[in-house]
Design a protein around this motif. Sequence first.
Motif, PDB file in Angstrom:
ATOM      1  N   GLN A  98       0.821  -1.206   0.000  1.00  0.00           N
ATOM      2  CA  GLN A  98       0.000   0.000   0.000  1.00  0.00           C
ATOM      3  C   GLN A  98       0.858   1.261   0.000  1.00  0.00           C
ATOM      4  N   SER A  99       2.007   1.217   0.678  1.00  0.00           N
ATOM      5  CA  SER A  99       2.833   2.417   0.788  1.00  0.00           C
ATOM      6  C   SER A  99       3.792   2.606  -0.389  1.00  0.00           C
ATOM      7  N   LEU A 100       4.133   1.528  -1.095  1.00  0.00           N
ATOM      8  CA  LEU A 100       5.137   1.629  -2.151  1.00  0.00           C
ATOM      9  C   LEU A 100       4.610   1.382  -3.556  1.00  0.00           C
ATOM     10  N   ALA A 101       3.400   0.890  -3.711  1.00  0.00           N
ATOM     11  CA  ALA A 101       2.903   0.533  -5.041  1.00  0.00           C
ATOM     12  C   ALA A 101       1.605   1.271  -5.352  1.00  0.00           C
ATOM     13  N   CYS A 102       1.733   2.427  -6.017  1.00  0.00           N
ATOM     14  CA  CYS A 102       0.561   3.162  -6.493  1.00  0.00           C
ATOM     15  C   CYS A 102       0.337   2.824  -7.963  1.00  0.00           C
ATOM     16  N   VAL A 103      -0.868   2.456  -8.299  1.00  0.00           N
ATOM     17  CA  VAL A 103      -1.174   2.064  -9.677  1.00  0.00           C
ATOM     18  C   VAL A 103      -1.489   3.306 -10.502  1.00  0.00           C
ATOM     19  N   ALA A 104      -0.774   3.454 -11.614  1.00  0.00           N
ATOM     20  CA  ALA A 104      -1.031   4.546 -12.553  1.00  0.00           C
ATOM     21  C   ALA A 104      -1.370   3.963 -13.922  1.00  0.00           C
ATOM     22  N   LYS A 105      -1.768   4.840 -14.814  1.00  0.00           N
ATOM     23  CA  LYS A 105      -2.240   4.417 -16.134  1.00  0.00           C
ATOM     24  C   LYS A 105      -1.205   4.777 -17.198  1.00  0.00           C
ATOM     25  N   ARG A 106      -0.720   3.757 -17.912  1.00  0.00           N
ATOM     26  CA  ARG A 106       0.192   4.032 -19.022  1.00  0.00           C
ATOM     27  C   ARG A 106      -0.564   4.714 -20.155  1.00  0.00           C
ATOM     28  N   GLU A 107       0.128   5.564 -20.887  1.00  0.00           N
ATOM     29  CA  GLU A 107      -0.498   6.233 -22.020  1.00  0.00           C
ATOM     30  C   GLU A 107      -0.216   5.461 -23.297  1.00  0.00           C
ATOM     31  N   ASN A 108      -1.274   5.060 -23.973  1.00  0.00           N
ATOM     32  CA  ASN A 108      -1.159   4.410 -25.285  1.00  0.00           C
ATOM     33  C   ASN A 108      -0.201   3.227 -25.285  1.00  0.00           C
ATOM     34  N   ASN A 109      -0.366   2.355 -24.307  1.00  0.00           N
ATOM     35  CA  ASN A 109       0.462   1.154 -24.239  1.00  0.00           C
ATOM     36  C   ASN A 109      -0.444  -0.039 -23.998  1.00  0.00           C
ATOM     37  N   ASN A 110      -0.691  -0.798 -25.065  1.00  0.00           N
ATOM     38  CA  ASN A 110      -1.587  -1.949 -24.951  1.00  0.00           C
ATOM     39  C   ASN A 110      -0.881  -3.203 -24.433  1.00  0.00           C
ATOM     40  N   LYS A 111       0.470  -3.160 -24.359  1.00  0.00           N
ATOM     41  CA  LYS A 111       1.197  -4.321 -23.860  1.00  0.00           C
ATOM     42  C   LYS A 111       0.981  -4.482 -22.358  1.00  0.00           C
ATOM     43  N   ARG A 112       0.973  -3.349 -21.655  1.00  0.00           N
ATOM     44  CA  ARG A 112       0.654  -3.356 -20.235  1.00  0.00           C
ATOM     45  C   ARG A 112       0.025  -2.004 -19.914  1.00  0.00           C
ATOM     46  N   LYS A 113      -1.227  -2.010 -19.485  1.00  0.00           N
ATOM     47  CA  LYS A 113      -1.978  -0.765 -19.358  1.00  0.00           C
ATOM     48  C   LYS A 113      -1.703  -0.018 -18.056  1.00  0.00           C
ATOM     49  N   TYR A 114      -1.057  -0.676 -17.115  1.00  0.00           N
ATOM     50  CA  TYR A 114      -0.795  -0.011 -15.838  1.00  0.00           C
ATOM     51  C   TYR A 114       0.703   0.175 -15.637  1.00  0.00           C
ATOM     52  N   LEU A 115       1.033   1.090 -14.764  1.00  0.00           N
ATOM     53  CA  LEU A 115       2.402   1.320 -14.338  1.00  0.00           C
ATOM     54  C   LEU A 115       2.391   1.453 -12.824  1.00  0.00           C
ATOM     55  N   VAL A 116       3.316   0.806 -12.162  1.00  0.00           N
ATOM     56  CA  VAL A 116       3.415   0.934 -10.714  1.00  0.00           C
ATOM     57  C   VAL A 116       4.332   2.110 -10.396  1.00  0.00           C
ATOM     58  N   VAL A 117       3.807   3.095  -9.710  1.00  0.00           N
ATOM     59  CA  VAL A 117       4.571   4.269  -9.305  1.00  0.00           C
ATOM     60  C   VAL A 117       4.883   4.148  -7.814  1.00  0.00           C
ATOM     61  N   ASN A 118       6.163   4.130  -7.500  1.00  0.00           N
ATOM     62  CA  ASN A 118       6.603   4.080  -6.113  1.00  0.00           C
ATOM     63  C   ASN A 118       6.813   5.511  -5.622  1.00  0.00           C
ATOM     64  N   PRO A 119       5.987   5.998  -4.691  1.00  0.00           N
ATOM     65  CA  PRO A 119       6.071   7.409  -4.289  1.00  0.00           C
ATOM     66  C   PRO A 119       7.277   7.750  -3.434  1.00  0.00           C
ATOM     67  N   VAL A 120       8.068   6.736  -3.040  1.00  0.00           N
ATOM     68  CA  VAL A 120       9.233   6.986  -2.189  1.00  0.00           C
ATOM     69  C   VAL A 120      10.535   6.886  -2.985  1.00  0.00           C
ATOM     70  N   GLN A 121      10.463   6.582  -4.248  1.00  0.00           N
ATOM     71  CA  GLN A 121      11.646   6.241  -5.034  1.00  0.00           C
ATOM     72  C   GLN A 121      12.423   7.455  -5.535  1.00  0.00           C
ATOM     73  N   GLY A 122      11.796   8.615  -5.612  1.00  0.00           N
ATOM     74  CA  GLY A 122      12.491   9.796  -6.106  1.00  0.00           C
ATOM     75  C   GLY A 122      12.569   9.870  -7.614  1.00  0.00           C
ATOM     76  N   LYS A 123      11.615   9.243  -8.304  1.00  0.00           N
ATOM     77  CA  LYS A 123      11.582   9.287  -9.763  1.00  0.00           C
ATOM     78  C   LYS A 123      10.442  10.160 -10.261  1.00  0.00           C
ATOM     79  N   HIS A 124       9.220   9.669 -10.135  1.00  0.00           N
ATOM     80  CA  HIS A 124       8.076  10.393 -10.675  1.00  0.00           C
ATOM     81  C   HIS A 124       7.448  11.340  -9.659  1.00  0.00           C
ATOM     82  N   VAL A 125       7.427  10.940  -8.394  1.00  0.00           N
ATOM     83  CA  VAL A 125       6.770  11.719  -7.336  1.00  0.00           C
ATOM     84  C   VAL A 125       7.832  12.429  -6.496  1.00  0.00           C
ATOM     85  N   PRO A 126       7.727  13.746  -6.283  1.00  0.00           N
ATOM     86  CA  PRO A 126       8.685  14.439  -5.416  1.00  0.00           C
ATOM     87  C   PRO A 126       8.668  13.842  -4.007  1.00  0.00           C
ATOM     88  N   VAL A 127       9.860  13.564  -3.461  1.00  0.00           N
ATOM     89  CA  VAL A 127       9.952  12.902  -2.163  1.00  0.00           C
ATOM     90  C   VAL A 127      11.199  13.401  -1.448  1.00  0.00           C
TER      91      VAL A 127
END
Length: 372
Positions: A6-35
């Motif tokens: 629950q704390s490390l795996a936020c489900v997001a939606k890939r844009e125009n990707n039919n191979k895998r429609k979701y992306l796991v965003v880790n809010p503590v990783q320092g990549k996509h989410v400011p932390v």
Amino acid sequence: MNYTEQSLACVAKRENNNKRKYLVVNPVQGKHVPVSGSAALSMFDALAQKLCSAYGKDFDRTLLVGFAETATAIGARLAVTLDSYYMQTTREVLENAEYLFFTESHSHATEQKLCRNDIDEIIKKIDRIVFVEDEVTTGNTIMKIVDIIEGMYPDTVKFAVASLLNGMDGESMQRYKNKNIDVHYLVKTHHEGYTAIAEKYSGSGEYIAADTTPADITPINITDNYINTRRLCKGSDYEKACEMLADKIISTIPSDIGSAAVIGTEEFMYPAIYTAGRLEKAGVELVRTHSTTRSPIAVSFDEGYPLQKRFELSSLYDSERRTFIYNVQKYDCVIVITDSPRITDEGKASLVHTLENSGNNNIYMFRWCDRD
């Protein structure tokens, strides 16, 4: 800290990707989410402790390989903490290099490569290669590179995997067990419902196009002590280099700021996260770190969704490359750290305008590279 799905795996939606429609965003990783930089480093250190528990404290004969983009900082931190050999996969061009090529079938940018010259050099000095990822879902990508290395250097090393998140099902885990590949992770994830979760999100967030009109900023070039982790290095050497880089950055920016963001670029993440941690130790009250990325992720104002604003950029490395940064906020000072051999005018402009339009007026761009 007790890390959970629950704390490390936020489900997001890939844009125009039919191979895998979701992306796991880790809010503590320092990549996509400011932390907080210290929060990201603490999580990486927890994964390093898993390896210490499995193999002891001597990693002199271990090579860690971090996967680009998102696991480069994790791999670098593990190498620094364990003082192992380290290199990362890349999608950039390296001078005077031959490559081992492999692919990621689910990715938007599928080609990955590893510098073959350095594998040739190190393979007889090590007895284990540990592949470092943010998330392992099927294990197929890592198995591809294992097969390539085994084919070229038979019966030379053992293999292992270390990731923050592991979503491999029983069949995938058994496949690794059958090949005697150790699997280490912080949190087990369960992907069965992730596609359905992603499809429920509306994509109603804010999408801001790139502004490439010229920007009035002069990057500060630092050539001293640069280590390119796309090539083979030692963790202790990289640690010293990042310390010296952070010292120079901190001595350049104002000393009386109350808030700061430190932004990395694409594959080049660890120096930004490390510098953010140093700023926290120096007493800056609010510090956040994240980085630009090739990943086109849908954004949404739906409750529980991790990303609300997406800013399109031109890459600092290649003006023809479309990149992004998410959830940019306002700070007293913003520090951009890149290792682009040549910062593109379009990339520089689009990032500076994104920061300025988000309320940031005090912007520093540092280029750490061995080329003037």
